[in-house]
Motif scaffolding. Sequence first.
Motif, PDB file in Angstrom:
ATOM      1  N   LEU A 295      -9.003  51.830  -9.845  1.00 50.53           N
ATOM      2  CA  LEU A 295      -8.169  52.527  -9.251  1.00 50.53           C
ATOM      3  C   LEU A 295      -6.735  51.537  -9.485  1.00 50.53           C
ATOM      4  O   LEU A 295      -5.676  51.903  -9.605  1.00 50.53           O
ATOM      5  N   TYR A 296      -7.048  50.327  -9.006  1.00 54.08           N
ATOM      6  CA  TYR A 296      -6.677  49.105  -8.102  1.00 54.08           C
ATOM      7  C   TYR A 296      -5.331  48.477  -9.411  1.00 54.08           C
ATOM      8  O   TYR A 296      -4.208  48.541  -9.434  1.00 54.08           O
ATOM      9  N   GLU A 297      -6.403  48.609 -10.741  1.00 55.95           N
ATOM     10  CA  GLU A 297      -5.437  47.852 -11.625  1.00 55.95           C
ATOM     11  C   GLU A 297      -4.981  48.960 -11.755  1.00 55.95           C
ATOM     12  O   GLU A 297      -3.746  48.380 -12.471  1.00 55.95           O
ATOM     13  N   ALA A 298      -4.918  50.498 -12.487  1.00 60.34           N
ATOM     14  CA  ALA A 298      -4.703  51.274 -12.727  1.00 60.34           C
ATOM     15  C   ALA A 298      -2.655  51.888 -12.156  1.00 60.34           C
ATOM     16  O   ALA A 298      -1.708  51.773 -12.929  1.00 60.34           O
ATOM     17  N   ILE A 299      -3.268  51.159 -10.859  1.00 53.29           N
ATOM     18  CA  ILE A 299      -2.102  51.353  -9.919  1.00 53.29           C
ATOM     19  C   ILE A 299      -0.840  50.126  -9.711  1.00 53.29           C
ATOM     20  O   ILE A 299       0.141  50.297  -9.989  1.00 53.29           O
ATOM     21  N   TRP A 300      -1.861  49.200 -10.202  1.00 54.79           N
ATOM     22  CA  TRP A 300      -1.044  47.775 -10.166  1.00 54.79           C
ATOM     23  C   TRP A 300      -0.474  47.638 -11.586  1.00 54.79           C
ATOM     24  O   TRP A 300       0.894  47.806 -11.066  1.00 54.79           O
ATOM     25  N   ASP A 301      -0.765  48.585 -12.520  1.00 55.92           N
ATOM     26  CA  ASP A 301       0.040  48.452 -13.789  1.00 55.92           C
ATOM     27  C   ASP A 301       0.919  49.586 -13.818  1.00 55.92           C
ATOM     28  O   ASP A 301       2.127  48.926 -14.840  1.00 55.92           O
ATOM     29  N   VAL A 302       0.920  50.436 -13.104  1.00 54.15           N
ATOM     30  CA  VAL A 302       2.450  51.588 -13.407  1.00 54.15           C
ATOM     31  C   VAL A 302       3.208  50.556 -12.327  1.00 54.15           C
ATOM     32  O   VAL A 302       4.430  50.635 -12.657  1.00 54.15           O
ATOM     33  N   GLY A 303       2.944  49.200 -11.173  1.00 55.86           N
ATOM     34  CA  GLY A 303       3.713  48.895 -10.112  1.00 55.86           C
ATOM     35  C   GLY A 303       4.368  48.125 -11.504  1.00 55.86           C
ATOM     36  O   GLY A 303       5.842  47.937 -11.431  1.00 55.86           O
ATOM     37  N   VAL A 304       3.800  47.277 -12.551  1.00 57.00           N
ATOM     38  CA  VAL A 304       4.083  46.128 -13.163  1.00 57.00           C
ATOM     39  C   VAL A 304       5.351  47.038 -14.300  1.00 57.00           C
ATOM     40  O   VAL A 304       6.388  46.746 -14.525  1.00 57.00           O
ATOM     41  N   GLY A 305       4.935  48.417 -14.607  1.00 52.93           N
ATOM     42  CA  GLY A 305       5.903  48.904 -15.546  1.00 52.93           C
ATOM     43  C   GLY A 305       7.210  48.962 -14.772  1.00 52.93           C
ATOM     44  O   GLY A 305       8.211  49.406 -15.645  1.00 52.93           O
ATOM     45  N   GLY A 306       6.845  49.852 -13.967  1.00 59.66           N
ATOM     46  CA  GLY A 306       7.875  50.141 -13.174  1.00 59.66           C
ATOM     47  C   GLY A 306       9.195  49.078 -12.640  1.00 59.66           C
ATOM     48  O   GLY A 306      10.313  48.967 -12.781  1.00 59.66           O
ATOM     49  N   LEU A 307       8.548  47.601 -12.536  1.00 59.55           N
ATOM     50  CA  LEU A 307       9.193  46.132 -12.195  1.00 59.55           C
ATOM     51  C   LEU A 307       9.602  46.186 -13.249  1.00 59.55           C
ATOM     52  O   LEU A 307      10.976  45.254 -13.208  1.00 59.55           O
TER      53      LEU A 307
END
Length: 353
Positions: free
Chosen positions: A193-205
């Motif tokens: 879940l940590y990585e999933a949330i981080w990945d969504v943030g990376v995509g948005g960034l």
Amino acid sequence: MNYALIPSPTTSVWHLGPLPIRAYALCIIAGMVVATLLMEQRLRHRGVAPWASLDLVVWAVPFGIVGARIYHLITSPQDYFGSGGDPVKALYIWEGGLGIWGAVAGGALGAWIAARQMGLPLSIFADSLAPALPIAQAIGRFGNWFNNELYGKVTTLPWGLQVHTMDTGNPGHATTVDGEPLTLPDLYHPTFLYEAIWDVGVGGLVWLLDRRFKFGKGRAFALYVMAYTAGRCWIEMLRTDEANHFFGIRVNVFVSIVVFLGAAIYFVVKRGPRDYVIPADVAEPVAEGSDVSAVDVEAGTTTSTVPTSYRVVTEEEFLEYQKTGTVTTEAGEAEVAAEPVTSESADNSAGDR
């Protein structure tokens, strides 16, 4: 009782007759579909013909899966080739074990082949995929949740992950005692879940910064790599699954650091505007002083929507082509595109600015 804990599924495979339906595979496929649709829109905004993304996927996905598996086998060979290992299981990708950096390297090779066949710069594919790939990774991480694998250290945080003991004799199902699924005694960091949330943030960034600064020459993809590896370092250090270590640190941490530095150097050194493309098969410019009214316009056009080749142009030239169907040459004349501009392509010119 901790009511905020995250439960894990007790089943990760279902059977449709003799056919096993695996949650891990479904998550990966769902991620691929979402990434393809997102990349498709970005490719169209750069002038690429509709659904060229599918041509890319046909090459990139198989190469990416093979590369991901090879990376996993290289970094964790003892599970398959060491004492007590089973070499045949090296082919069992449905049981997990796909390394992201092998997937990126293999997928890049497949994308390069596809780009050469279509006559497109690889950087256009890379930058179009940059914000979509981490979204696919976020979706794919839920496959680890279904498999009850790749969780982190023991934690007392409210959102600790409850992990089941999976039955090796009945793969894809939790071990049961008196009909009840057996769980491990503690709660664990939900690294999936940590990585999933981080990945969504990376995509948005990446999407926001690329929209603002209009990165070109693969720099949007380099930004994705930097942002992803920054998160992967600390998430990797929370994991407790078996992995090879170097100086007491997981190998994937070192790989993330090296890849981050490589991407950072590329991002800083590589410069240049964003590339756009238009069909390369253009008609000869109308000679100065000729009777334009005598030209048979309909005879000189084609209904094909897939160019046989492309020509890289600047943003100004691309917008001119989208609006008028022509591109002004250095001499001030106009090249008339053989392909008509559709209302859809005109609408696409407004995107990603």
